[in-house]
Design a protein around this motif. Structure first.
Motif, PDB file in Angstrom:
ATOM      1  N   ALA A   1     -23.333   9.145   4.714  1.00  0.00           N
ATOM      2  CA  ALA A   1     -24.190   8.089   5.671  1.00  0.00           C
ATOM      3  C   ALA A   1     -23.241   6.996   5.625  1.00  0.00           C
ATOM      4  O   ALA A   1     -22.962   6.282   6.824  1.00  0.00           O
ATOM      5  CB  ALA A   1     -25.674   7.921   4.951  1.00  0.00           C
ATOM      6  N   VAL A   2     -22.765   6.502   4.559  1.00  0.00           N
ATOM      7  CA  VAL A   2     -21.755   5.246   4.795  1.00  0.00           C
ATOM      8  C   VAL A   2     -20.534   5.509   5.659  1.00  0.00           C
ATOM      9  O   VAL A   2     -19.851   4.616   6.254  1.00  0.00           O
ATOM     10  CB  VAL A   2     -21.411   4.790   3.150  1.00  0.00           C
ATOM     11  CG1 VAL A   2     -20.234   3.848   3.439  1.00  0.00           C
ATOM     12  CG2 VAL A   2     -22.699   4.228   2.474  1.00  0.00           C
TER      13      VAL A   2
ATOM     14  N   ARG B   1     -16.878   0.715  17.354  1.00  0.00           N
ATOM     15  CA  ARG B   1     -17.583  -0.531  18.075  1.00  0.00           C
ATOM     16  C   ARG B   1     -17.218  -1.767  18.230  1.00  0.00           C
ATOM     17  O   ARG B   1     -16.923  -2.318  19.118  1.00  0.00           O
ATOM     18  CB  ARG B   1     -19.080  -0.410  17.669  1.00  0.00           C
ATOM     19  CG  ARG B   1     -19.957  -1.165  18.266  1.00  0.00           C
ATOM     20  CD  ARG B   1     -20.324  -0.826  19.734  1.00  0.00           C
ATOM     21  NE  ARG B   1     -21.204  -1.558  20.477  1.00  0.00           N
ATOM     22  CZ  ARG B   1     -20.783  -2.769  21.266  1.00  0.00           C
ATOM     23  NH1 ARG B   1     -19.393  -3.164  21.168  1.00  0.00           N
ATOM     24  NH2 ARG B   1     -21.792  -3.437  21.882  1.00  0.00           N
TER      25      ARG B   1
ATOM     26  N   TYR C   1     -18.633   4.545  13.046  1.00  0.00           N
ATOM     27  CA  TYR C   1     -19.067   3.977  14.211  1.00  0.00           C
ATOM     28  C   TYR C   1     -18.864   2.644  14.432  1.00  0.00           C
ATOM     29  O   TYR C   1     -18.365   1.969  15.523  1.00  0.00           O
ATOM     30  CB  TYR C   1     -20.642   4.320  14.401  1.00  0.00           C
ATOM     31  CG  TYR C   1     -21.127   3.875  15.678  1.00  0.00           C
ATOM     32  CD1 TYR C   1     -21.071   4.444  16.766  1.00  0.00           C
ATOM     33  CD2 TYR C   1     -21.727   2.548  15.720  1.00  0.00           C
ATOM     34  CE1 TYR C   1     -21.636   4.213  18.097  1.00  0.00           C
ATOM     35  CE2 TYR C   1     -22.242   2.099  16.936  1.00  0.00           C
ATOM     36  CZ  TYR C   1     -22.314   2.771  18.135  1.00  0.00           C
ATOM     37  OH  TYR C   1     -22.922   2.323  19.359  1.00  0.00           O
ATOM     38  N   SER C   2     -18.952   1.828  13.431  1.00  0.00           N
ATOM     39  CA  SER C   2     -18.517   0.257  13.306  1.00  0.00           C
ATOM     40  C   SER C   2     -17.222   0.177  13.673  1.00  0.00           C
ATOM     41  O   SER C   2     -16.632  -0.760  14.497  1.00  0.00           O
ATOM     42  CB  SER C   2     -18.974  -0.260  12.068  1.00  0.00           C
ATOM     43  OG  SER C   2     -20.229  -0.074  11.697  1.00  0.00           O
TER      44      SER C   2
ATOM     45  N   GLN D   1     -16.822   7.224  20.213  1.00  0.00           N
ATOM     46  CA  GLN D   1     -18.166   7.139  19.875  1.00  0.00           C
ATOM     47  C   GLN D   1     -19.156   7.980  20.335  1.00  0.00           C
ATOM     48  O   GLN D   1     -20.271   8.304  19.761  1.00  0.00           O
ATOM     49  CB  GLN D   1     -18.681   5.625  20.868  1.00  0.00           C
ATOM     50  CG  GLN D   1     -17.764   4.421  20.357  1.00  0.00           C
ATOM     51  CD  GLN D   1     -18.420   3.220  21.148  1.00  0.00           C
ATOM     52  OE1 GLN D   1     -19.546   3.148  21.423  1.00  0.00           O
ATOM     53  NE2 GLN D   1     -17.548   2.082  21.252  1.00  0.00           N
TER      54      GLN D   1
ATOM     55  N   LEU E   1     -24.978  12.852  14.896  1.00  0.00           N
ATOM     56  CA  LEU E   1     -26.013  12.185  14.077  1.00  0.00           C
ATOM     57  C   LEU E   1     -26.956  13.082  13.775  1.00  0.00           C
ATOM     58  O   LEU E   1     -26.969  13.243  12.537  1.00  0.00           O
ATOM     59  CB  LEU E   1     -26.663  10.920  14.856  1.00  0.00           C
ATOM     60  CG  LEU E   1     -25.746   9.861  14.756  1.00  0.00           C
ATOM     61  CD1 LEU E   1     -26.409   8.459  15.372  1.00  0.00           C
ATOM     62  CD2 LEU E   1     -25.707   9.261  13.035  1.00  0.00           C
TER      63      LEU E   1
ATOM     64  N   LEU F   1     -20.397   7.767   8.111  1.00  0.00           N
ATOM     65  CA  LEU F   1     -20.696   7.769   9.467  1.00  0.00           C
ATOM     66  C   LEU F   1     -20.842   6.564  10.191  1.00  0.00           C
ATOM     67  O   LEU F   1     -20.443   6.148  11.028  1.00  0.00           O
ATOM     68  CB  LEU F   1     -21.847   8.946   9.566  1.00  0.00           C
ATOM     69  CG  LEU F   1     -22.112   9.109  11.031  1.00  0.00           C
ATOM     70  CD1 LEU F   1     -21.172   9.732  11.844  1.00  0.00           C
ATOM     71  CD2 LEU F   1     -23.535   9.837  11.022  1.00  0.00           C
ATOM     72  N   THR F   2     -21.696   5.651   9.179  1.00  0.00           N
ATOM     73  CA  THR F   2     -22.092   4.349   9.767  1.00  0.00           C
ATOM     74  C   THR F   2     -20.536   3.456   9.974  1.00  0.00           C
ATOM     75  O   THR F   2     -20.393   2.725  10.953  1.00  0.00           O
ATOM     76  CB  THR F   2     -22.761   3.510   8.762  1.00  0.00           C
ATOM     77  OG1 THR F   2     -24.016   4.397   8.754  1.00  0.00           O
ATOM     78  CG2 THR F   2     -22.970   2.140   9.217  1.00  0.00           C
ATOM     79  N   ALA F   3     -19.554   3.542   8.877  1.00  0.00           N
ATOM     80  CA  ALA F   3     -18.405   2.959   9.050  1.00  0.00           C
ATOM     81  C   ALA F   3     -17.419   3.508  10.281  1.00  0.00           C
ATOM     82  O   ALA F   3     -17.013   2.551  10.956  1.00  0.00           O
ATOM     83  CB  ALA F   3     -17.633   3.011   7.694  1.00  0.00           C
TER      84      ALA F   3
ATOM     85  N   SER G   1     -15.474   6.433   1.046  1.00  0.00           N
ATOM     86  CA  SER G   1     -16.648   7.106   1.537  1.00  0.00           C
ATOM     87  C   SER G   1     -16.311   8.778   1.480  1.00  0.00           C
ATOM     88  O   SER G   1     -16.844   9.614   0.787  1.00  0.00           O
ATOM     89  CB  SER G   1     -17.176   7.084   2.811  1.00  0.00           C
ATOM     90  OG  SER G   1     -16.068   7.177   3.701  1.00  0.00           O
TER      91      SER G   1
END
Length: 673
Positions: free
Chosen positions: A29-30, A40, A36-37, A141, A148, A32-34, A8
């Motif tokens: 976007a990918v 988490r 956070y995952s 987190q 965001l 930021l999602t990765a 990314s």
């Protein structure tokens, strides 16, 4: 996930330099999602990236800079003033993030008490509920979530929107951070702070003076070793006097099983030494640990090593035991073991007390009552010394299980040691394969007995019993670290809870065994049912040279020991006395059919009388009961402590330098080091 992050960032860089708005937006976007995952669900991987200085903060900064670079590269944008504002806004947001982290650390420090308790009313410490974990603990987190709006605003601007979209997003992210800083600052105001560490220790000393403990248990260790302490909770609760449990690790406070006994955790040596000024006279020690030597510095307290089990292994006669005032053992066998080992334990310091926790084991009643023979296979773990004879699970485990599963009239209970595979990976792999074999066998039996299932009411009954037992024994608290501490500090047991727990446990065990068919094999890796409940359900035990054999002998039921030591059977029996009243299985498990035959037909059992004799040798006499002998030993050791204190007063030595001062000096040296 790290690969997705790397791709990314690479794609975002390409999208910024070309520039390519779709590529820039998609990769941001990918990423930021990765990210956070990762925080988490893969926290260990996130920690590894942090060690490489690729922290979440650094990743978010790079992500934002690439977005700003892309915006500058996009044609027809007037960026001279607008993007200076955007960059300044991002810097402000990151500054607020640093402020959040700094204030969160200050709040955590103000709420971290030098003593953690359970079963004691510590409400005077005024420790209020913690802020959400996102505010107090999860900085990574928090940064990603607060980013965001700013990221969304930058992406909106990149896709052709106004630069005000980016400014608005950054302003919203900064507002979130400002609110968080405000929440933290409020907790630092004088009226909102809990008691200080010194005030907490003063409260603890006042509680000690009021409660006046006399006997206790000291324990230090890791999560996997907590069973060593839990097995002594009930005997400790039955001792004459006012019992106390002393721990050293904060996380261990919630790991101790349900008990009415007051629990205190004193992580620092200097605070531990405050026990010298208390009425505490003696401590039992279920295990040795590096921190045990620290409490042994207190001369006013007598110490007894009780171990967490006895076997013929060398670990059952550790030379460290001579550091204690007394060594409490089950019976004559352990006394002889220490004498033969010649590790410096004086025979006069060895006290036979039996095994008081074995009262729950039911006696042998003859041949199996039902159509199935229940076999408990409970191998021990591989140990620290690499001896192949420690555990049967590597060389013989699969053969034993295969032989048992081949008998259509066997119900297998498989209960491996909790530490299996922690030292030798082959043991862990064998454990996995054995469980797969048992599941496959259960699938076949399910097809053979489609209509032989317990009534639905059995599952309902188990659910009800589980809920009641969980209510009485819960040690689960909210996930925030200091909130757990607050809950522990203010937890006070209900009156009569110990008796209620015992009754609920008995009811749960009955419901558990009734909730599945008599033909179904079981894999038992949870704390319930415990090993003693498995003893009661079993008709025969197969294990290794370990304390499991000694404890199982309380039932006088048949047992077998697996010989993977390389010794001949006679040498194996001569070397390990606990084997002499049981069958010996070779690694190929060829003796399993004969073992099952002797269990099903007691007249063919050649070891019945030998088990009775060995039980007396290992566990001592049944009269007086072990509970009585255990209490007698405790009272005698308390009397020794009283005599020492009286002698100190007579000799005018009661004003010797305090061990608390010595502990403070030791703690100071440790911190400097």
């Amino acid at each position: 996930m790290p690969t997705v992050l790397a791709v990314s960032f690479a794609g975002q860089a390409v999208g910024a330099l070309l520039p390519s708005v779709p590529l820039l937006v998609a990769c941001a976007a990918v990423g930021l999602t990765a990210d956070y995952s990762l925080h988490r669900w893969q926290q260990s991987t996130a920690a590894t990236l942090g060690k490489l200085h690729a922290t979440v903060f650094a990743r978010q900064v790079v992500r934002d800079l690439l977005l700003v670079t892309g915006l500058i590269r996009i044609e027809d944008q007037d960026y001279e003033t607008k993007y200076l504002v955007i960059i300044c806004g991002l810097l402000l947001f990151y500054g607020l993030h640093f402020a959040c982290q700094a204030f969160a650390i200050l709040v955590r420090r103000s709420r971290t008490m030098p003593v953690v308790t359970r079963n004691i009313d510590a409400s005077p410490l005024r420790l209020s509920p913690a802020l959400p974990a996102l505010v107090m603990q999860r900085s990574g987190q928090r940064l990603l979530l607060f980013s965001l709006p700013s990221t969304a605003g930058l992406l909106a601007t990149a896709t052709g929107g106004s630069a005000w979209c980016a400014a608005a997003g950054i302003a919203l992210s900064a507002a979130f951070a400002v609110v968080t800083v405000g929440m933290l600052v409020l907790r630092l105001l004088p009226g909102r702070r809990p008691r200080t560490g010194d005030q907490a220790l003063e409260w603890f000393e006042e509680w000690l003076a009021e409660y006046q403990p006399t006997v206790g248990m000291y324990f230090s260790g890791g999560t996997s070793s907590v069973y060593q302490a839990n097995m002594w909770l009930e005997p400790l609760a039955k001792l004459e006097g006012r019992p106390l449990i002393v721990l050293r690790e904060r996380f261990m406070v919630k790991q101790i099983a349900s008990t009415d006994i007051p629990i205190v955790c004193l992580p620092k040596v200097a605070d531990l030494m405050r026990l010298e000024q208390s009425t505490l006279k003696m401590l039992i020690h279920p295990s040795n640990s590096g921190k045990t030597s620290q409490v042994l510095r207190i001369p006013s307290i007598k110490h007894a090593f009780v171990n967490h089990g006895e076997s013929d292994k060398l670990s059952s006669c550790n030379p460290y035991a001579k550091a204690y005032d007394e060594v409490w053992v089950a019976g004559p066998a352990a006394r002889q073991r220490y004498a033969l080992a010649d590790v410096g334990i004086d025979d006069k310091d060895v006290v036979e007390v039996g095994r008081p926790q074995l009262d729950a084991i039911a006696p042998h009643t003859g041949a199996p009552a039902g159509p199935y023979t229940t076999v408990l296979y409970a191998p021990t773990w591989e140990g620290w010394d690499g001896n192949p004879g420690n555990t049967s699970i590597i060389e013989a485990g699969e053969n034993i299980v295969r032989a048992l599963l081949a008998d259509p009239k066997v119900r297998l209970l498989y209960k491996p040691h909790p530490l299996t595979g922690s030292v030798v990976p082959r043991a862990g792999a064998a454990n996995v394969r054995i469980q797969e074999m048992i599941r496959a066998a259960n699938a076949l039996r399910t097809a053979e007995h489609p209509d032989e299932r317990p009534a639905p009411s059995a599952a309902t009954e188990l659910a009800l019993r589980t809920a009641e037992l969980e209510r009485l024994t819960t040690t689960s608290f909210r996930t925030g670290a200091d909130d757990v501490e607050r809950m522990l500090l203010q937890t006070v047991p209900e009156p009569g809870r110990a008796a209620a727990v015992a009754a609920a446990t008995t009811a749960w065990e009955a419901a558990h065994w009734a909730s599945f068919p008599a033909w179904e094999h079981r894999i038992i890796v949870e704390s319930r049912p415990n090993v003693y409940a498995c003893f009661n359900a079993a008709d025969v035990l197969i294990s290794d040279v370990s304390s499991v054999i000694s404890d199982y002998l309380a039932s006088e039921k048949p047992y077998a020991v697996t010989n993977t030591s390389g010794l001949s059977e006679q040498d194996f029996r001569d070397t390990f006395p606990t084997v002499r009243a049981g069958a010996v299985l070779t690694p190929d498990a060829s003796g399993v059919p004969a073992l099952l035959e002797s269990v099903r037909h007691p007249e063919k059992d050649p070891y019945a009388e030998a088990r009775t004799e060995l039980k007396l040798h290992l566990l001592g006499p049944s009269d007086p009961p072990s509970v009585v002998r255990f209490d007698d030993a405790a009272r005698a050791l308390c009397a020794t402590a009283d005599a020492r204190q009286a002698g100190m007063v007579v000799r005018g030595l009661s004003a010797i330098p305090s061990q608390r001062d010595a502990g403070a000096a030791l703690e100071s040296e440790r911190v400097k080091g």
